[in-house]
Design an enzyme around this catalytic site. Structure first.
Site, PDB file in Angstrom:
ATOM      1  N   THR A  16      35.413   1.261   4.702  1.00  0.00           N
ATOM      2  CA  THR A  16      36.558   0.815   3.916  1.00  0.00           C
ATOM      3  C   THR A  16      36.695   1.706   2.692  1.00  0.00           C
ATOM      4  OG1 THR A  16      36.183  -1.470   4.610  1.00  0.00           O
ATOM      5  CG2 THR A  16      37.579  -1.144   2.684  1.00  0.00           C
ATOM      6  N   HIS A  72      40.256  10.246  -5.988  1.00  0.00           N
ATOM      7  CA  HIS A  72      39.067  10.075  -5.153  1.00  0.00           C
ATOM      8  C   HIS A  72      39.413   9.505  -3.773  1.00  0.00           C
ATOM      9  CE1 HIS A  72      34.779   9.474  -4.428  1.00  0.00           C
ATOM     10  NE2 HIS A  72      35.052   8.241  -4.019  1.00  0.00           N
TER      11      HIS A  72
END
Length: 156
Positions: free
Chosen positions: A81, A89
């Site tokens: 996830t 990022h």
């Protein structure tokens, strides 16, 4: 015209699951869904399922590649996830995982199922890990099994 389609039941399949520890409170549900689908729908034996934990989603391609290169597995399922935050990022991790896993599948010529959630929020991730939007871990497992059979049919 020839049409190739395949079922998901693959009792003799040998499947590896590589799963990220980061966001494990969500990934645990993805893993449960994947294992349930492999066993219940795919009829895969427990002893033919290997689970490998890695630190995060960015490390999934390396582990998937190492598993594929062993020749022990008919497919690899990658679970993780990645939730968007306030920096770039997200793009690096999600893109690196996605591109890396696709590369592993092409190089190893075995199915590498993409069960990595890339969401805008924790709520979206939870929905896709077994609540409102189904379980993407289970979906990835079924994709892996179907692709094992599709590749067998192509090569037959």
């Amino acid at each position: 015209m020839n049409i190739i389609e395949a079922a998901v039941a693959t009792p003799d399949a040998r499947v590896a699951i590589t799963i990220a520890r980061f966001n494990n409170f969500i990934n645990d549900s993805l893993l449960d869904g994947a294992i349930d689908a492999l066993k219940r729908i795919g009829q895969v034996k427990d002893e033919n399922i290997t689970v490998v934990w890695v630190p995060g989603a960015y490390e999934l391609p390396l582990a998937a590649g190492a598993l594929a290169k062993t020749g022990k597995y008919d497919a690899v399922i990658a679970l993780g996830t990645v939730i968007r935050g306030g920096t770039a990022h997200f793009e690096y991790v999600a893109g690196g995982a996605s591109n890396g896993l696709a590369h592993v599948a092409q190089e190893a010529e075995i199915p590498v199922a993409f069960g990595v959630l890339t969401t805008e929020s924790i709520e979206q991730a939870i929905e896709r890990a077994g609540t409102k939007a189904g379980n993407k871990g289970a979906e990835a497992a079924l994709t892996a099994l179907e692709m094992i059979n599709v590749l067998k049919a192509i090569k037959a």
